[in-house]
Structures are given as C-alpha cells and as structure tokens.
Motif scaffolding. Sequence first.
Motif, PDB file in Angstrom:
ATOM      1  N   GLU A  50     -16.705   3.059  12.640  1.00  0.00           N
ATOM      2  CA  GLU A  50     -16.948   3.746  11.372  1.00  0.00           C
ATOM      3  C   GLU A  50     -16.844   2.756  10.205  1.00  0.00           C
ATOM      4  O   GLU A  50     -16.197   1.728  10.300  1.00  0.00           O
ATOM      5  CB  GLU A  50     -15.911   4.857  11.170  1.00  0.00           C
ATOM      6  N   ARG A  51     -17.497   3.120   9.091  1.00  0.00           N
ATOM      7  CA  ARG A  51     -17.281   2.341   7.873  1.00  0.00           C
ATOM      8  C   ARG A  51     -15.819   2.510   7.462  1.00  0.00           C
ATOM      9  O   ARG A  51     -15.206   3.549   7.707  1.00  0.00           O
ATOM     10  CB  ARG A  51     -18.179   2.844   6.747  1.00  0.00           C
ATOM     11  N   HIS A  52     -15.265   1.478   6.833  1.00  0.00           N
ATOM     12  CA  HIS A  52     -13.860   1.569   6.416  1.00  0.00           C
ATOM     13  C   HIS A  52     -13.610   2.795   5.539  1.00  0.00           C
ATOM     14  O   HIS A  52     -12.582   3.443   5.647  1.00  0.00           O
ATOM     15  CB  HIS A  52     -13.445   0.300   5.657  1.00  0.00           C
ATOM     16  N   ALA A  53     -14.580   3.078   4.674  1.00  0.00           N
ATOM     17  CA  ALA A  53     -14.417   4.214   3.763  1.00  0.00           C
ATOM     18  C   ALA A  53     -14.392   5.546   4.493  1.00  0.00           C
ATOM     19  O   ALA A  53     -13.905   6.550   3.965  1.00  0.00           O
ATOM     20  CB  ALA A  53     -15.540   4.209   2.721  1.00  0.00           C
ATOM     21  N   GLU A  54     -14.918   5.592   5.730  1.00  0.00           N
ATOM     22  CA  GLU A  54     -14.981   6.838   6.486  1.00  0.00           C
ATOM     23  C   GLU A  54     -14.031   6.860   7.675  1.00  0.00           C
ATOM     24  O   GLU A  54     -13.907   7.888   8.351  1.00  0.00           O
ATOM     25  CB  GLU A  54     -16.420   7.056   6.969  1.00  0.00           C
ATOM     26  N   CYS A  55     -13.395   5.739   7.974  1.00  0.00           N
ATOM     27  CA  CYS A  55     -12.477   5.652   9.111  1.00  0.00           C
ATOM     28  C   CYS A  55     -11.188   6.419   8.803  1.00  0.00           C
ATOM     29  O   CYS A  55     -10.582   6.232   7.742  1.00  0.00           O
ATOM     30  CB  CYS A  55     -12.167   4.180   9.398  1.00  0.00           C
ATOM     31  N   ALA A  56     -10.763   7.287   9.709  1.00  0.00           N
ATOM     32  CA  ALA A  56      -9.562   8.099   9.482  1.00  0.00           C
ATOM     33  C   ALA A  56      -8.330   7.227   9.287  1.00  0.00           C
ATOM     34  O   ALA A  56      -7.472   7.515   8.442  1.00  0.00           O
ATOM     35  CB  ALA A  56      -9.360   9.048  10.668  1.00  0.00           C
ATOM     36  N   TYR A  57      -8.237   6.139  10.059  1.00  0.00           N
ATOM     37  CA  TYR A  57      -7.067   5.254   9.948  1.00  0.00           C
ATOM     38  C   TYR A  57      -6.999   4.603   8.568  1.00  0.00           C
ATOM     39  O   TYR A  57      -6.001   4.714   7.851  1.00  0.00           O
ATOM     40  CB  TYR A  57      -7.112   4.177  11.033  1.00  0.00           C
ATOM     41  N   TRP A  58      -8.101   3.926   8.183  1.00  0.00           N
ATOM     42  CA  TRP A  58      -8.075   3.205   6.914  1.00  0.00           C
ATOM     43  C   TRP A  58      -8.098   4.139   5.715  1.00  0.00           C
ATOM     44  O   TRP A  58      -7.591   3.788   4.644  1.00  0.00           O
ATOM     45  CB  TRP A  58      -9.219   2.200   6.847  1.00  0.00           C
ATOM     46  N   SER A  59      -8.638   5.340   5.893  1.00  0.00           N
ATOM     47  CA  SER A  59      -8.588   6.317   4.807  1.00  0.00           C
ATOM     48  C   SER A  59      -7.141   6.711   4.524  1.00  0.00           C
ATOM     49  O   SER A  59      -6.740   6.891   3.371  1.00  0.00           O
ATOM     50  CB  SER A  59      -9.407   7.562   5.165  1.00  0.00           C
ATOM     51  N   GLY A  60      -6.345   6.814   5.600  1.00  0.00           N
ATOM     52  CA  GLY A  60      -4.929   7.147   5.432  1.00  0.00           C
ATOM     53  C   GLY A  60      -4.159   6.045   4.736  1.00  0.00           C
ATOM     54  O   GLY A  60      -3.324   6.309   3.860  1.00  0.00           O
ATOM     55  N   VAL A  61      -4.440   4.803   5.118  1.00  0.00           N
ATOM     56  CA  VAL A  61      -3.775   3.663   4.465  1.00  0.00           C
ATOM     57  C   VAL A  61      -4.207   3.583   3.007  1.00  0.00           C
ATOM     58  O   VAL A  61      -3.377   3.386   2.110  1.00  0.00           O
ATOM     59  CB  VAL A  61      -4.124   2.342   5.196  1.00  0.00           C
ATOM     60  N   ARG A  62      -5.496   3.756   2.778  1.00  0.00           N
ATOM     61  CA  ARG A  62      -6.035   3.673   1.415  1.00  0.00           C
ATOM     62  C   ARG A  62      -5.422   4.728   0.507  1.00  0.00           C
ATOM     63  O   ARG A  62      -5.088   4.457  -0.646  1.00  0.00           O
ATOM     64  CB  ARG A  62      -7.560   3.854   1.459  1.00  0.00           C
ATOM     65  N   GLU A  63      -5.268   5.933   1.039  1.00  0.00           N
ATOM     66  CA  GLU A  63      -4.689   7.019   0.244  1.00  0.00           C
ATOM     67  C   GLU A  63      -3.281   6.667  -0.233  1.00  0.00           C
ATOM     68  O   GLU A  63      -2.927   6.918  -1.388  1.00  0.00           O
ATOM     69  CB  GLU A  63      -4.651   8.298   1.084  1.00  0.00           C
ATOM     70  N   ARG A  64      -2.491   6.058   0.641  1.00  0.00           N
ATOM     71  CA  ARG A  64      -1.131   5.662   0.266  1.00  0.00           C
ATOM     72  C   ARG A  64      -1.147   4.566  -0.795  1.00  0.00           C
ATOM     73  O   ARG A  64      -0.384   4.603  -1.758  1.00  0.00           O
ATOM     74  CB  ARG A  64      -0.364   5.167   1.503  1.00  0.00           C
ATOM     75  N   TRP A  65      -2.027   3.573  -0.591  1.00  0.00           N
ATOM     76  CA  TRP A  65      -2.060   2.427  -1.492  1.00  0.00           C
ATOM     77  C   TRP A  65      -2.615   2.805  -2.865  1.00  0.00           C
ATOM     78  O   TRP A  65      -2.079   2.418  -3.901  1.00  0.00           O
ATOM     79  CB  TRP A  65      -2.895   1.325  -0.845  1.00  0.00           C
ATOM     80  N   VAL A  66      -3.689   3.608  -2.884  1.00  0.00           N
ATOM     81  CA  VAL A  66      -4.320   4.017  -4.136  1.00  0.00           C
ATOM     82  C   VAL A  66      -3.412   4.959  -4.924  1.00  0.00           C
ATOM     83  O   VAL A  66      -3.488   5.029  -6.155  1.00  0.00           O
ATOM     84  CB  VAL A  66      -5.695   4.663  -3.861  1.00  0.00           C
ATOM     85  N   ALA A  67      -2.529   5.665  -4.232  1.00  0.00           N
ATOM     86  CA  ALA A  67      -1.575   6.528  -4.935  1.00  0.00           C
ATOM     87  C   ALA A  67      -0.703   5.714  -5.887  1.00  0.00           C
ATOM     88  O   ALA A  67      -0.254   6.216  -6.927  1.00  0.00           O
ATOM     89  CB  ALA A  67      -0.698   7.267  -3.927  1.00  0.00           C
ATOM     90  N   ASP A  68      -0.468   4.451  -5.554  1.00  0.00           N
ATOM     91  CA  ASP A  68       0.345   3.579  -6.403  1.00  0.00           C
ATOM     92  C   ASP A  68      -0.474   2.876  -7.482  1.00  0.00           C
ATOM     93  O   ASP A  68       0.016   2.659  -8.593  1.00  0.00           O
ATOM     94  CB  ASP A  68       1.039   2.506  -5.554  1.00  0.00           C
ATOM     95  N   TYR A  69      -1.715   2.502  -7.162  1.00  0.00           N
ATOM     96  CA  TYR A  69      -2.482   1.637  -8.061  1.00  0.00           C
ATOM     97  C   TYR A  69      -3.767   2.249  -8.604  1.00  0.00           C
ATOM     98  O   TYR A  69      -4.417   1.647  -9.451  1.00  0.00           O
ATOM     99  CB  TYR A  69      -2.822   0.319  -7.332  1.00  0.00           C
ATOM    100  N   GLY A  70      -4.148   3.418  -8.116  1.00  0.00           N
ATOM    101  CA  GLY A  70      -5.367   4.056  -8.595  1.00  0.00           C
ATOM    102  C   GLY A  70      -6.606   3.378  -8.042  1.00  0.00           C
ATOM    103  O   GLY A  70      -6.547   2.326  -7.404  1.00  0.00           O
TER     104      GLY A  70
END
Length: 201
Positions: A50-70
């Motif tokens: 999957e594309r990183h933007a659509e991968c369930a794993y990386w979407s979960g990591v991204r959600e945590r990281w973006v919560a801090d930095y937008g």
Amino acid sequence: VYIMAVGHSGSTFLDVARGNHPEIESVGEISQLHRPGWSGDPDRRCACGERHAECAYWSGVRERWVADYGESGVREYVALQRRFEFSKRRWPRLLAESLAHTRAFERYAEMSARLFACIADHSGKPIVLDSSKAPIRAYALLRSGGLDVTIVHLIRDGRGVVWAHSKPRRKDVDAGVPEDRERSPAWRQSPDWVRTNLEGE
C-alpha cells in the motif's frame, strides 16, 4: 538500532532478518518516510504494497506524530532533514552542532526522537531498527541526545557493491522500485564505497 552502510550492501536483508526478533520493529529507511511516503507519492509503497498514506500501520504512526506537530510538521521536518542529514555537504554544519546546538537542531532532535517513540508505541516493541544507511544521519541521531542509538556498520566487499550497481533496474512500483535506476560505473562507485565507509568510521 541504525544500520549504516553503502547502498547495495545487504542492509534490507539484515533489516528484515533482525525484524523477526519479537522485540525489534524493523521499519526500513526512516529517513525517506516524510518526503515521498507521508506526502502521498503513489509510486512509493510500504512493504505491504500500500501507499504509505493508505497503509494501516503507517497511518497509525502518522496519527500519533501529527497529533504533536500538525500537518505542517511533515514539511517542517523535511526541511530540517535537508539542513542536517540529506547531503554530505552538511558535515561542517553538523560538526558545529556537536559544539553548541542551534534551536533548529534541537527541533530536529526532538521531532526525530518523537517519531521513534511513536513507532515503538504503535508497534509495542521497545527497539526500532532504522536502515537508512547514511553515516551523516547516524551522526545526527547520535548527537540528538534524545535517543539511545546503537550503530551497526555493515560492510560488503567493494567488488560486490560495484557489481550490484552495474545492473540497471527499471521502474516497477509493485516490486518496490519507484523509478528507473541507471547502471553506475565502477569509477564512480569505488570512491563512494571508500568515502562512505570512512565517514562511517
């Protein structure tokens, strides 16, 4: 854990092999994640296909990281990476940071440490394995102060590296080749093998 090596030295194989350990999360070349991956480049895929933007794993990591930095944090981090780790010409700047950290480097260090923490939290594994290879990134992470970094300096016989680079590869997104890669001659790869391993030392 950071795998430091010249390209085509077997870092992907080592990454996958060590990733089978129950306490190690192997995530490939983290240095590339924010640029093509989180920007949604359709030709850049996760190992799952999957594309990183659509991968369930990386979407979960991204959600945590973006919560801090937008959302703007992705662009900010890419700019900081360009400043400290994306080019061999950055060595003087990075060496100066070892004497006194600038505000920009402190921000880079904080965001890098948080990314690894998000991966560890999301995966439930205490050790994250980054196979980004570049010695300059290894040095930047070591100097960040917020990470407990272990370096694995992987060295393949230079003749094998030159041979691997002598074979062109055509774009095959499904096979993990996002763009055409032309053959690189021995006269270019031999000095690069020496220089990169000296930088690693």
